[in-house]
Every structure is written in structure tokens, then in C-alpha cells.
Design an enzyme around this catalytic site. Structure first.
Site, PDB file in Angstrom:
ATOM      1  CE1 TYR A 141      -3.696   2.456   0.880  1.00 22.60           C
ATOM      2  CE2 TYR A 141      -2.119   3.298   2.494  1.00 22.60           C
ATOM      3  CZ  TYR A 141      -3.304   3.477   1.762  1.00 22.60           C
ATOM      4  OH  TYR A 141      -4.083   4.470   1.912  1.00 22.60           O
ATOM      5  CG  ASN A 191       4.593   0.264   2.153  1.00 24.73           C
ATOM      6  OD1 ASN A 191       4.905   1.378   2.375  1.00 24.73           O
ATOM      7  ND2 ASN A 191       3.399  -0.160   2.329  1.00 24.73           N
ATOM      8  CB  SER A 225       2.271  -5.083   3.296  1.00 24.66           C
ATOM      9  OG  SER A 225       1.195  -5.155   3.438  1.00 24.66           O
ATOM     10  CB  SER A 248       2.430  -6.172   8.122  1.00 26.96           C
ATOM     11  OG  SER A 248       3.471  -6.102   6.985  1.00 26.96           O
ATOM     12  N   GLY A 249       0.689  -7.117   5.200  1.00 23.26           N
ATOM     13  CA  GLY A 249       0.832  -8.182   4.507  1.00 23.26           C
ATOM     14  C   GLY A 249       2.319  -8.801   3.938  1.00 23.26           C
TER      15      GLY A 249
END
Length: 354
Positions: free
Chosen positions: A132, A204, A234, A272-273
Site C-alpha cells: 500500500y 513498506n 506490508s 501488514s501483508g
């Protein structure tokens, strides 16, 4: 102006890197970028492309996938989990750019492997991942279009990899410093053969108090400019190697990316991914539907892979720091009027000189 990398600042990362200290140290792996920046439009985004195999003959890329935290997207992974391979490139962009990048990648794959798609019942299932960038980019403006994915693929190179605000990393923030694209590699010897394992990250993730670099509490020592307070991002990690590995071993390799990012201090925040893919350029050959009934592939004994796992952890750890070291001050768009600061090189040197 060429910006320094983490090792140039005196950071003593362990392990032996390849000549470029980049994912392109793995033979045959190319990386390209399409970077979109227009402050007047609040645009700071882009697409990163990784192409595992050169040439126009379709060949499976053996792979394994692991998600530490699923608050994100990486397309194509259901098939990778079932089949152990994918075809074509990997793209990384922003959260709202996945569909456009997927369309662009599909168009490129259909053209790149033209005979395969024209004369067979072939299908494309590109790998497209995201993080993102809505703090530094108007993500809802949907700036990323299919042509940008194609441009990133056409810009691919086997040479040095630009870091920081490049491609999909353009609008990314890491531990509340300007982050983005980072890469690193390691050389190891297994069974008398030399191999390379390397990482490319789109970083990120993280908040400032968590940041640890090689055991130093850098986030606590450089608290200036932090503005998140909670995890908002993420990280995508792509691990590449020329070591011939089974699908099981590649999944195990992908898991080690979690240890690599953990060395930087993140616990894998809820928002977070943290999604990882490992692939091998070993065992080139035809697509499975064109292979004979009985096939043979080489693979390293999984009992002997500890050095490979360690090399992956070290590569990921350094790649994240390289992403931050390459950063520059960037104004925010949501909220407006703030600045995402670059990691201060002078202060970082001082921390490691003491």
C-alpha cells in the site's frame, strides 16, 4: 548521482554477496521498472518486474510460496501451491494496481510466448503482488495501467538493480523512513557446487521503535520524523536461486524470508501483508504438458540446505536496509503537509562507528 548502499556506510553484514549484491546475480534473472512520479497529481507509484528466465520458449519456473501475514495480495499462488511452478514474470505494484498489472502481464506473456498461446490451449496466470502506497501517493486515482506493467517488463536488465523509490517501491515507507525497493545476494557452496541465493523486497512495513539493524536499536536512536504509531504497511519478498530445489525445499526457502525481515525488528504487524515467493532457475525444461510421462529433475538433498536458508535470511535482512539507505525525503499526500524522511546516512555511520 549514485547513492551509497548499506555496505558503503560501513554496515558489517555477514555472508559473501555476489558481484552486484542483487537478485540479478542469479544467472538469467532480469529486473525492470516503470516509475511514475508527478507531485502535481499526487502521483508516486509504479511497477517492478522480475523475469526469472530469458528467452521466448515457455519453461516452468519452479517455486514455493509462504504468507506470514495475509493482509495483502500475491496472485497465482494457489496454482504454485498445487503445481509447484509458474510461467512468466513476477510484478510488484501498489494495492489498487494489481488488476491493471495483471492485465499488462497477461498481454505481455501472450505476446512473448506467441507461438505457445497461438497454437496450444495455453493460459496465463501471472504472479502480481502489492503493498500500500496511499500515504505518499493518491492510490485511489488508479495511476497504474496495463501499459506500465508492459513498460516495466520491456525495461528489464540483467545488470545492477536500482533501489529505493523505483518501480513499485516508489511510494513505500519502511519503519517510517522512506523505503521501497531493495535487493541483496549471497554466494554459497553446497556439495562442491557454487550457488547464488538472492532477494528483492518491496519494503513498506514496520514502525520506528521496532527498527533494529545488525543488533543496533536504530529506531530508538533515530526517532526523528516518525508519524505512524501503528503498523500500516506490508512487505513482499522474492527469493531467487540457481540451486536445483524441490517444491518442498522452495516452500521452506520462502519461509526463511520471515526470519530475514524479523532481523529488522518487525513482529509481522496485524495490518501488514508479509508475503514471500521463492523460485529456482534450476531444472530448465519444457512445460509439463509437453514433457514425457516419466520425467527426471535434479534436486539438492533437503538435509543439506541450512547454508542456503541462512543465505536467504541474510539477503532479505540486507535488502530491507538497502531499500531504506536508498531513500530520500518525500512529502506525504495523506495526510498532507508532512514529510517522510530518508534514513540519515551520517547518523547511521556514527551508530556503527561507535
Amino acid at each position: 548521482m549514485t547513492r551509497p548502499r548499506a555496505r558503503d556506510l560501513g554496515l558489517p553484514f555477514p555472508g559473501t554477496p555476489g558481484p552486484l549484491n542483487a537478485i540479478t546475480d542469479v544467472p538469467g534473472v532480469a529486473v525492470g521498472f516503470c516509475t511514475l512520479t508527478d507531485p502535481a497529481k499526487k502521483m508516486r507509484t509504479g511497477v517492478t518486474a522480475i523475469l526469472p528466465r530469458p528467452g521466448t520458449e515457455p519453461q516452468p519456473v519452479w517455486a514455493g510460496h509462504y504468507a506470514l501475514n495475509g493482509n495483502g495480495e500475491m496472485t497465482g499462488t494457489h496454482w504454485i501451491n498445487d503445481a509447484g511452478y509458474f510461467l512468466g514474470p513476477i510484478l510488484i505494484t501498489n494495492t489498487h494496481g494489481v488488476g491493471a498489472a495483471h492485465t499488462g502481464a497477461t498481454r505481455w506473456v501472450v505476446g512473448h510466448y506467441a507461438d505457445y498461446f497461438a497454437n496450444h490451449h495455453a493460459w496465463a496466470m501471472p504472479v502480481v503482488a502489492e503493498t500500500y502506497d496511499g500515504v505518499l501517493n493518491d492510490i485511489n486515482a488508479l495511476f497504474v495501467q496495463p501499459e506500465h506493467a508492459i513498460a516495466a517488463l520491456e525495461a528489464r536488465s540483467f545488470g545492477p538493480v536500482a533501489e529505493g523509490s523505483t518501480g513499485g517501491g516508489n511510494g513505500m515507507i519502511t519503519y517510517e523512513f522512506k523505503g521501497g525497493t531493495g535487493t541483496s545476494s549471497r554466494r554459497i557452496t553446497l556439495g562442491g557446487q557454487d550457488y547464488t541465493v538472492a532477494a528483492l523486497v518491496q519494503a513498506n512495513h514496520g514502525i520506528r521503535p521496532w527498527l533494529t539493524i545488525l543488533g543496533k536499536p536504530v529506531g530508538e536512536l533515530i526517532p526523528d520524523g516518525a508519524f505512524y504509531g501503528t503498523e500500516m504497511g506490508s512487505i513482499i519478498v522474492i527469493l531467487a536461486t540457481d540451486a536445483p530445489l524441490s517444491g518442498l525445499a522452495l516452500r521452506q526457502l520462502a519461509k526463511r524470508a520471515a526470519l530475514g525481515i524479523g532481523r529488522g525488528g518487525t513482529p509481522g504487524g496485524n495490518n501488514s501483508g508479509d508475503i514471500f515467493l521463492a523460485f529456482s532457475t534450476g531444472n530448465p525444461g519444457p512445460m509439463p504438458q509437453f514433457a514425457p510421462p516419466l520425467t527426471a529433475r535434479q534436486e539438492l538433498n533437503i538435509e543439506l540446505l541450512d547454508d542456503l536458508y541462512l543465505a536467504a535470511v541474510q539477503s532479505v535482512e540486507e535488502a530491507v536496509v538497502n531499500a531504506m539507505v536508498a531513500g530520500e525525503d518525500v512529502p506525504t499526500v495523506k495526510p498532507e503537509g508532512r514529510t517522510c524522511r530518508a534514513l540519515d546516512h551520517t547518523r547511521l555511520r556514527e551508530i556503527f562507528a561507535g
